[in-house]
Motif scaffolding. Structure first.
Motif, PDB file in Angstrom:
ATOM      1  N   HIS A 248       4.357  -1.723  10.762  1.00  0.00           N
ATOM      2  CA  HIS A 248       4.025  -0.245  10.644  1.00  0.00           C
ATOM      3  C   HIS A 248       4.487   0.446   9.448  1.00  0.00           C
ATOM      4  CE1 HIS A 248       4.864  -1.712  14.660  1.00  0.00           C
ATOM      5  NE2 HIS A 248       3.985  -1.044  15.013  1.00  0.00           N
TER       6      HIS A 248
ATOM      7  N   TRP B 279       7.538  -0.024   7.623  1.00  0.00           N
ATOM      8  CA  TRP B 279       8.715   0.490   6.981  1.00  0.00           C
ATOM      9  C   TRP B 279       9.112  -0.291   5.785  1.00  0.00           C
ATOM     10  CZ3 TRP B 279      12.828   0.781  11.711  1.00  0.00           C
ATOM     11  CH2 TRP B 279      12.331   1.736  12.711  1.00  0.00           C
TER      12      TRP B 279
ATOM     13  N   ALA C   2       8.105  -7.784  13.769  1.00  0.00           N
ATOM     14  CA  ALA C   2       7.332  -8.326  12.971  1.00  0.00           C
ATOM     15  C   ALA C   2       7.956  -9.307  11.794  1.00  0.00           C
ATOM     16  CB  ALA C   2       6.300  -7.348  12.070  1.00  0.00           C
TER      17      ALA C   2
HETATM   18  S1  FES Z   1       7.666  -4.120  13.106  1.00  0.00           S
HETATM   19 FE1  FES Z   1       8.205  -3.792  11.126  1.00  0.00          FE
HETATM   20  S2  FES Z   1       7.481  -1.675  10.662  1.00  0.00           S
HETATM   21 FE2  FES Z   1       7.264  -2.144  13.037  1.00  0.00          FE
END
Ligand code: FES
Ligand SMILES: [Fe+2]
Length: 324
Positions: free
Chosen positions: A81, A83, A63
């Motif tokens: 997600h 992180w 992302a």
């Molecule tokens: S793509 Fe960044 S936390 Fe999954």
């Protein structure tokens, strides 16, 4: 060797400090996606006010942190997600995992905030900065007005912009500014290139101003011009490559609001400085690059300028050897 087989000495991007934004263009908690140096970056300001730059793509599943990433404290949280990465790019939290993969992280770019501007260090060799942006005394002087700044994306090679430093012949046709004969000079030392000139200007918005100016490049892309005339002014000219063909120009003007100076006069000087700069922009935007310009006597030291500028495109060890 013809033009197609010759290696372009200005391929890739120079080494040095490049301005990304003026400080007041980035608030605490703000996240900005940026394309610079043909890469995707994310620029953000943490809760405590630190400006940071990281590579944009999350190592988890790719992302873009600049699109929907959120600042939490001193870190940035990925929109996909969640992180969380600290200001150095290290992953410090995965809300649903017990263990953080040891290599989870993003490349972090050196950043400095000086003189009301945010700079990033670009270096193909990924070495640490070997010089710093100097503090500008006018920026610290309360009598100087806050920056009036603007930005402009133009399609031109960076060299075309920086080469103005050595261009003695453009003052009359471009700026209607008439140099005092013999007053134009250039000096080049390490990463600093300087131009001095005395001239009589007949600026865009009228009037006549006898002035002296000192225009200094600190590295390949950040220039400070100090004008000493009826008014004391400072012009910032900074460019940062977006990709191989386009640059983002950011420029600013300020002047000393001395006693007796009316708002009208200040406005007049500032408009003249800004519009004088835009006269250069119009040329840069439409010119082409000539590897071998056909120079004549009376032109400035274009060759000397290019030899100085080449250090920023040369690996550091070779640049040092060349200077010896
Ligand atoms: S793509 Fe960044 S936390 Fe999954
Ligand atoms: Fe100019």
């Amino acid at each position: 060797m013809n033009d197609e087989t010759k290696t372009d000495p200005w391929a890739g991007f120079a080494r040095g400090w490049f301005m990304l934004r003026f400080s007041d263009e980035l608030e605490a908690g703000q996240v900005v996606p940026l394309r610079r140096f043909d890469r995707e970056l994310v620029l953000f300001r943490t809760a405590s006010g630190e400006a940071k730059v990281l590579d944009a793509y999350c190592p988890h599943m790719g992302a873009h942190l600049g699109h929907g990433g959120k600042i939490v404290g001193e870190g940035i949280v990925c929109p996909f997600h969640a992180w969380k990465f600290d200001g150095t790019g290290k992953c410090i939290e995965i809300p649903y995992a017990k263990r953080i993969p040891p290599k989870a992280g993003l490349s972090c770019w050196p950043v400095r905030e000086r003189n009301g501007m945010i700079f990033v260090w670009h270096d193909r060799e990924k070495s640490e900065p070997d010089w710093e942006i100097p503090v500008l005394e006018e920026w610290e002087d309360p009598e100087f007005l806050p920056w009036r700044h603007a930005k402009l994306q133009i399609k031109t090679p960076p060299l075309a912009i920086a080469e103005n430093l050595a261009d003695a012949g453009h003052f009359i046709p471009v700026h209607n500014t008439h140099p005092v004969p013999g007053s134009f000079s250039n000096t080049y030392a390490d990463h600093i290139g300087e131009q001095k000139i005395k001239a009589i200007a007949y600026p865009v918005h009228g009037g006549k101003d006898e002035f002296e100016s000192k225009a200094t490049y600190y590295g390949p892309a950040y220039q400070v011009t100090k004008m000493f005339g009826k008014g004391l002014g400072v012009i910032i000219n900074a460019h940062t490559p977006i990709d191989a063909e386009n640059v983002m120009l950011r420029f600013a003007v300020s002047m000393k609001a001395t006693k007796g100076m009316t708002d009208e006069l200040i406005e007049h000087f500032i408009n003249n400085m800004r519009d004088g700069y835009l006269q250069d922009v119009q040329i840069w935007e439409n010119k082409i690059y000539l590897d071998r310009p056909m120079l004549c006597d009376g032109d400035g030291p274009i060759g000397e300028f290019r030899r100085w500028y080449a250090q920023f495109y040369t690996p550091r060890n070779e640049a040092a050897d060349a200077a010896e």
